[in-house]
Design a protein around this motif. Structure first.
Motif, PDB file in Angstrom:
ATOM      1  N   GLU A 148       6.975  30.931  34.092  1.00 14.74           N
ATOM      2  CA  GLU A 148       7.601  29.905  34.926  1.00 14.74           C
ATOM      3  C   GLU A 148       9.064  29.735  34.528  1.00 14.74           C
ATOM      4  OE1 GLU A 148       6.845  25.231  36.272  1.00 14.74           O
ATOM      5  OE2 GLU A 148       5.611  26.180  34.722  1.00 14.74           O
ATOM      6  N   LEU A 149       9.914  29.477  35.530  1.00 20.59           N
ATOM      7  CA  LEU A 149      11.335  29.234  35.306  1.00 20.59           C
ATOM      8  C   LEU A 149      11.677  27.790  35.679  1.00 20.59           C
ATOM      9  CD1 LEU A 149      12.900  32.467  36.868  1.00 20.59           C
ATOM     10  CD2 LEU A 149      12.422  32.016  34.451  1.00 20.59           C
ATOM     11  N   PRO A 150      12.793  27.263  35.188  1.00 25.49           N
ATOM     12  CA  PRO A 150      13.206  25.917  35.591  1.00 25.49           C
ATOM     13  C   PRO A 150      13.399  25.840  37.109  1.00 25.49           C
ATOM     14  CG  PRO A 150      14.490  26.661  33.713  1.00 25.49           C
ATOM     15  CD  PRO A 150      13.710  27.858  34.185  1.00 25.49           C
ATOM     16  N   THR A 151      12.969  24.760  37.681  1.00 26.50           N
ATOM     17  CA  THR A 151      13.082  24.581  39.124  1.00 26.50           C
ATOM     18  C   THR A 151      13.819  23.290  39.432  1.00 26.50           C
ATOM     19  OG1 THR A 151      11.847  24.632  41.209  1.00 26.50           O
ATOM     20  CG2 THR A 151      10.919  23.317  39.417  1.00 26.50           C
ATOM     21  N   GLN A 152      14.092  23.050  40.697  1.00 29.99           N
ATOM     22  CA  GLN A 152      14.701  21.789  41.124  1.00 29.99           C
ATOM     23  C   GLN A 152      13.623  20.718  41.209  1.00 29.99           C
ATOM     24  OE1 GLN A 152      16.395  23.970  44.541  1.00 29.99           O
ATOM     25  NE2 GLN A 152      18.120  22.569  44.364  1.00 29.99           N
ATOM     26  N   SER A 153      13.856  19.594  40.581  1.00 30.05           N
ATOM     27  CA  SER A 153      12.919  18.479  40.689  1.00 30.05           C
ATOM     28  C   SER A 153      13.195  17.717  41.983  1.00 30.05           C
ATOM     29  CB  SER A 153      13.067  17.532  39.495  1.00 30.05           C
ATOM     30  OG  SER A 153      12.755  18.191  38.287  1.00 30.05           O
ATOM     31  N   PRO A 154      12.149  17.320  42.717  1.00 32.16           N
ATOM     32  CA  PRO A 154      12.371  16.502  43.908  1.00 32.16           C
ATOM     33  C   PRO A 154      13.116  15.226  43.539  1.00 32.16           C
ATOM     34  CG  PRO A 154      10.100  17.261  43.803  1.00 32.16           C
ATOM     35  CD  PRO A 154      10.724  17.600  42.484  1.00 32.16           C
ATOM     36  N   LEU A 155      14.008  14.782  44.416  1.00 35.20           N
ATOM     37  CA  LEU A 155      14.778  13.570  44.152  1.00 35.20           C
ATOM     38  C   LEU A 155      13.874  12.337  44.233  1.00 35.20           C
ATOM     39  CD1 LEU A 155      18.087  14.200  46.141  1.00 35.20           C
ATOM     40  CD2 LEU A 155      17.575  14.700  43.754  1.00 35.20           C
ATOM     41  N   LEU A 156      14.199  11.347  43.431  1.00 33.72           N
ATOM     42  CA  LEU A 156      13.512  10.057  43.531  1.00 33.72           C
ATOM     43  C   LEU A 156      14.067   9.308  44.739  1.00 33.72           C
ATOM     44  CD1 LEU A 156      13.502   8.897  39.798  1.00 33.72           C
ATOM     45  CD2 LEU A 156      11.602   9.880  41.107  1.00 33.72           C
ATOM     46  N   THR A 166      17.284   2.868  40.572  1.00 32.25           N
ATOM     47  CA  THR A 166      18.132   1.683  40.451  1.00 32.25           C
ATOM     48  C   THR A 166      19.369   2.034  39.630  1.00 32.25           C
ATOM     49  OG1 THR A 166      16.180   0.247  40.515  1.00 32.25           O
ATOM     50  CG2 THR A 166      18.226  -0.725  39.689  1.00 32.25           C
ATOM     51  N   ASN A 167      20.513   1.559  40.078  1.00 29.76           N
ATOM     52  CA  ASN A 167      21.792   1.802  39.374  1.00 29.76           C
ATOM     53  C   ASN A 167      22.069   3.301  39.207  1.00 29.76           C
ATOM     54  OD1 ASN A 167      22.055  -0.971  39.148  1.00 29.76           O
ATOM     55  ND2 ASN A 167      21.198  -1.029  37.076  1.00 29.76           N
ATOM     56  N   ALA A 168      21.675   4.057  40.205  1.00 32.54           N
ATOM     57  CA  ALA A 168      21.906   5.510  40.187  1.00 32.54           C
ATOM     58  C   ALA A 168      22.110   5.980  41.621  1.00 32.54           C
ATOM     59  CB  ALA A 168      20.737   6.243  39.554  1.00 32.54           C
ATOM     60  N   THR A 169      22.965   6.975  41.805  1.00 35.53           N
ATOM     61  CA  THR A 169      23.280   7.486  43.142  1.00 35.53           C
ATOM     62  C   THR A 169      22.591   8.830  43.372  1.00 35.53           C
ATOM     63  OG1 THR A 169      25.260   8.592  42.303  1.00 35.53           O
ATOM     64  CG2 THR A 169      25.523   6.337  43.121  1.00 35.53           C
ATOM     65  N   GLN A 170      22.607   9.267  44.626  1.00 36.22           N
ATOM     66  CA  GLN A 170      22.084  10.585  44.992  1.00 36.22           C
ATOM     67  C   GLN A 170      23.255  11.476  45.375  1.00 36.22           C
ATOM     68  OE1 GLN A 170      19.092  11.112  44.284  1.00 36.22           O
ATOM     69  NE2 GLN A 170      17.558  10.149  45.590  1.00 36.22           N
ATOM     70  N   ARG A 171      23.458  12.561  44.672  1.00 33.79           N
ATOM     71  CA  ARG A 171      24.533  13.497  44.972  1.00 33.79           C
ATOM     72  C   ARG A 171      24.031  14.939  44.809  1.00 33.79           C
ATOM     73  NH1 ARG A 171      25.961   9.156  46.214  1.00 33.79           N
ATOM     74  NH2 ARG A 171      27.967   8.103  45.786  1.00 33.79           N
ATOM     75  N   PRO A 172      23.100  15.375  45.663  1.00 34.16           N
ATOM     76  CA  PRO A 172      22.622  16.754  45.531  1.00 34.16           C
ATOM     77  C   PRO A 172      23.760  17.741  45.783  1.00 34.16           C
ATOM     78  CG  PRO A 172      21.844  15.779  47.584  1.00 34.16           C
ATOM     79  CD  PRO A 172      22.471  14.667  46.800  1.00 34.16           C
ATOM     80  N   LEU A 173      23.847  18.738  44.931  1.00 36.56           N
ATOM     81  CA  LEU A 173      24.908  19.726  45.030  1.00 36.56           C
ATOM     82  C   LEU A 173      24.628  20.720  46.154  1.00 36.56           C
ATOM     83  CD1 LEU A 173      25.379  20.589  41.243  1.00 36.56           C
ATOM     84  CD2 LEU A 173      26.811  19.078  42.648  1.00 36.56           C
ATOM     85  N   ARG A 174      25.701  21.235  46.745  1.00 31.70           N
ATOM     86  CA  ARG A 174      25.556  22.369  47.653  1.00 31.70           C
ATOM     87  C   ARG A 174      25.411  23.610  46.797  1.00 31.70           C
ATOM     88  NH1 ARG A 174      29.411  22.002  53.006  1.00 31.70           N
ATOM     89  NH2 ARG A 174      28.872  19.873  53.627  1.00 31.70           N
ATOM     90  N   LEU A 260      13.286  18.128  50.775  1.00 30.54           N
ATOM     91  CA  LEU A 260      14.210  18.201  51.906  1.00 30.54           C
ATOM     92  C   LEU A 260      15.651  18.351  51.455  1.00 30.54           C
ATOM     93  CD1 LEU A 260      14.883  18.004  54.912  1.00 30.54           C
ATOM     94  CD2 LEU A 260      14.766  15.502  54.711  1.00 30.54           C
ATOM     95  N   ASP A 261      16.044  17.673  50.390  1.00 28.44           N
ATOM     96  CA  ASP A 261      17.423  17.787  49.930  1.00 28.44           C
ATOM     97  C   ASP A 261      17.737  19.198  49.444  1.00 28.44           C
ATOM     98  OD1 ASP A 261      19.167  15.180  49.801  1.00 28.44           O
ATOM     99  OD2 ASP A 261      17.108  14.557  49.455  1.00 28.44           O
ATOM    100  N   ALA A 262      16.796  19.807  48.740  1.00 28.29           N
ATOM    101  CA  ALA A 262      17.007  21.183  48.306  1.00 28.29           C
ATOM    102  C   ALA A 262      17.148  22.103  49.510  1.00 28.29           C
ATOM    103  CB  ALA A 262      15.854  21.639  47.417  1.00 28.29           C
ATOM    104  N   LEU A 263      16.301  21.903  50.503  1.00 22.93           N
ATOM    105  CA  LEU A 263      16.339  22.720  51.713  1.00 22.93           C
ATOM    106  C   LEU A 263      17.663  22.539  52.455  1.00 22.93           C
ATOM    107  CD1 LEU A 263      13.463  23.237  54.206  1.00 22.93           C
ATOM    108  CD2 LEU A 263      15.557  22.228  55.063  1.00 22.93           C
ATOM    109  N   ALA A 264      18.093  21.274  52.625  1.00 20.20           N
ATOM    110  CA  ALA A 264      19.306  20.999  53.393  1.00 20.20           C
ATOM    111  C   ALA A 264      20.567  21.412  52.646  1.00 20.20           C
ATOM    112  CB  ALA A 264      19.363  19.511  53.742  1.00 20.20           C
ATOM    113  N   ALA A 265      20.651  21.073  51.366  1.00 20.98           N
ATOM    114  CA  ALA A 265      21.834  21.444  50.588  1.00 20.98           C
ATOM    115  C   ALA A 265      21.908  22.951  50.412  1.00 20.98           C
ATOM    116  CB  ALA A 265      21.817  20.743  49.232  1.00 20.98           C
ATOM    117  N   GLY A 266      20.746  23.586  50.248  1.00 22.48           N
ATOM    118  CA  GLY A 266      20.724  25.039  50.165  1.00 22.48           C
ATOM    119  C   GLY A 266      21.178  25.682  51.456  1.00 22.48           C
TER     120      GLY A 266
END
Length: 377
Positions: A148-156, A166-174, A260-266
Motif C-alpha cells: 500500500e502507498l500513501p493516498t489522499q484522505s477524504p476531506l472532513l 472547526t477553525n480550519a479551512t478547506q484548500r485542496p490543491l490542484r 469529490l474534491d480529489a476528483l474535481a481538483a485532479g
C-alpha cells in the motif's frame, strides 16, 4: 441461514425488476467465481507520453523500462495497467483475479487450457481465454502483492449542523488525484448476449442492472452492469459493463479516487495541462458513482470515480431503458464525444455499423435503430 435476494424494483437501485422469463442475470453453475478485476493491457507507440499522462491522471509507476510500463494505484494489490510498445495504440486484454490460485487451476482444467506462469515481477499463474467477442481475458491467481502507498484522505465536511471541522479551512490543491485502484472496464460487443452469458458461466459474475433499447425490451437487454459474486461481501456495482454495439472494442475504464474534491481538483490539474475532458463532473444512475471522463493522448477514454454502489450477492438485477439522459442523475448533458457521435468519430462509427450489419451477429437493423434512439434521447 439462507439470505433472501432483494428484487431490483424494491426502491433499491432501479424502478423496475425483471419480468417473468427475462434474463436472470446469473449462472446456476459457473465454472469459478472471480474476486475482482486485476489489470488492463494496452499497446502504445510512445511509452514516455503514456507515462506522462498516467502520472497527471494520478496513477503511480510500479516499474518502467523500454519493454513495459506497469502502472498502479495506492491500494495494496496488483497493478492497474500494463502498457507495452506497439506500432499503434490498441487495447489488448483484461485480467481478472481469481479467489485463489486453485481456482485458476480448476478453470484451466475445465476449459482445457494450459496454466502459464506470470513474469516474476507479478508472480502467480494465469490461464489465457478469449471471450466470444474476441477479447483476450486472463484469469490470474497467486500474485505478489504490491504494498500500500500513501493516498489522499477524504476531506472532513461540515454538513448542516454536523460540524467536523472547526477553525480550519478547506484548500485542496490542484494536483493529480491519487488513483486508489482500477474499478471497472466497459466493453462493446456485436455478440452481446453470447458474451454476457460467457462471463456469467465462466467467471461466475452476476448482473446488477440491465438496460434495453427504447421500445425493444421484448428483444432483451442490450447493456449489462456486471459485478463479482463475493457472497456476503459487497462488491462494486460493476466490475465489467458490456454493451451491444457495431464493434468489439474497449469503451472506457474507471479508476477510484478518494472523494469529490480529489476528483474535481485532479480534473483541474489535467485541464491546466491541456488534456481533454470528455464529460463530467456528474453522478451516474446505474452505480451512483461521481464521475469525470478524460481522453488520454491516444484517444482512449478513462474515468475518475468515487462513491460507487456496493452490492452483495442478494441483489437481483434492475431493468431500465437505455437513454442518453438516463446516464446521469445530475451534471452537464452527456457530450457527443462521450457518445462517439462527433464528426471526428463519425467515419469510424459508420464503417463499424456497415460492417456489423453485413456480418452474422446480434447487431441487426432493428438494433441499429434502437442505438440511434439512445444517442438522440
Amino acid at each position: 441461514m439462507v439470505k433472501l435476494r432483494n428484487d431490483g424494483h424494491k426502491h433499491l437501485h432501479s424502478e423496475q425488476g425483471a419480468r417473468r422469463g427475462e434474463h436472470p442475470g446469473r449462472s446456476t453453475n459457473p465454472l469459478i467465481r472471480v474476486a475482482d478485476i486485476a489489470w488492463l493491457e494496452f499497446d502504445k507507440p510512445d511509452l514516455v507520453r503514456a507515462e506522462a499522462f498516467a502520472r497527471a491522471f494520478g496513477l503511480g509507476v510500479a516499474s518502467s523500462d523500454p519493454r513495459q510500463l506497469v502502472l498502479r494505484g495506492t491500494d495494496a494489490g496488483c497493478p492497474c495497467l500494463i502498457v507495452r510498445p506497439g506500432t499503434h495504440s490498441r487495447f489488448t486484454g483484461v485480467a481478472f483475479r481469481a479467489a485463489d490460485e486453485v481456482d485458476v487451476l480448476r478453470l484451466a482444467d475445465k476449459v482445457h487450457a494450459p496454466v502459464q506462469p506470470l513474469p516474476e515481477a507479478l508472480g502467480g499463474v494465469a490461464v489465457q481465454l478469449t471471450d466470444p467477442s474476441g477479447i483476450a481475458v486472463k484469469v490470474v491467481g497467486g500474485l505478489h502483492e504490491l504494498p500500500e502507498l500513501p493516498t489522499q484522505s477524504p476531506l472532513l465536511l461540515n454538513t448542516g449542523r454536523k460540524t467536523l471541522r472547526t477553525n480550519a479551512t478547506q484548500r485542496p490543491l490542484r494536483a493529480p488525484a491519487r488513483v486508489q485502484r482500477l474499478g471497472h472496464v466497459v466493453l462493446q460487443s456485436t455478440t452481446y448476449l453470447a458474451t454476457l452469458n460467457w462471463y456469467l458461466d465462466t467467471l461466475g459474475m452476476i448482473v446488477s442492472d440491465f438496460l434495453y433499447f427504447p421500445g425493444q425490451r421484448d428483444r432483451g437487454p442490450t447493456m449489462s452492469f456486471i459485478r463479482c459474486d463475493r457472497g456476503d461481501s459487497p462488491a462494486d456495482h460493476h466490475t465489467l459493463a458490456l454493451a451491444l454495439g457495431p464493434a468489439n472494442r474497449y469503451v472506457h475504464s474507471a479508476y477510484q479516487v478518494s472523494d469529490l474534491d480529489a476528483l474535481a481538483a485532479g480534473g483541474e490539474y489535467l485541464r491546466d495541462r491541456g488534456y481533454f475532458r470528455s464529460w463530467g463532473i456528474g453522478r451516474h444512475i446505474q452505480g451512483s458513482q461521481l464521475f469525470d471522463y478524460w481522453r488520454d493522448p491516444d484517444g482512449f477514454l478513462v474515468e475518475h470515480f468515487t462513491d460507487g454502489d456496493m452490492f452483495d450477492n442478494t441483489v437481483e438485477p434492475g431493468w431500465a431503458p437505455f437513454t442518453a439522459t438516463g446516464l446521469a442523475q445530475w451534471g452537464p448533458p452527456v457530450s457527443r464525444d462521450f457518445l462517439g457521435t462527433t464528426p471526428k468519430h463519425a467515419p469510424q462509427e459508420l464503417r463499424s455499423m456497415v460492417s456489423a450489419l453485413r456480418d452474422r451477429n446480434e447487431f441487426d437493423l432493428t438494433r441499429l435503430i434502437g442505438l440511434l434512439k439512445v444517442a438522440s434521447s
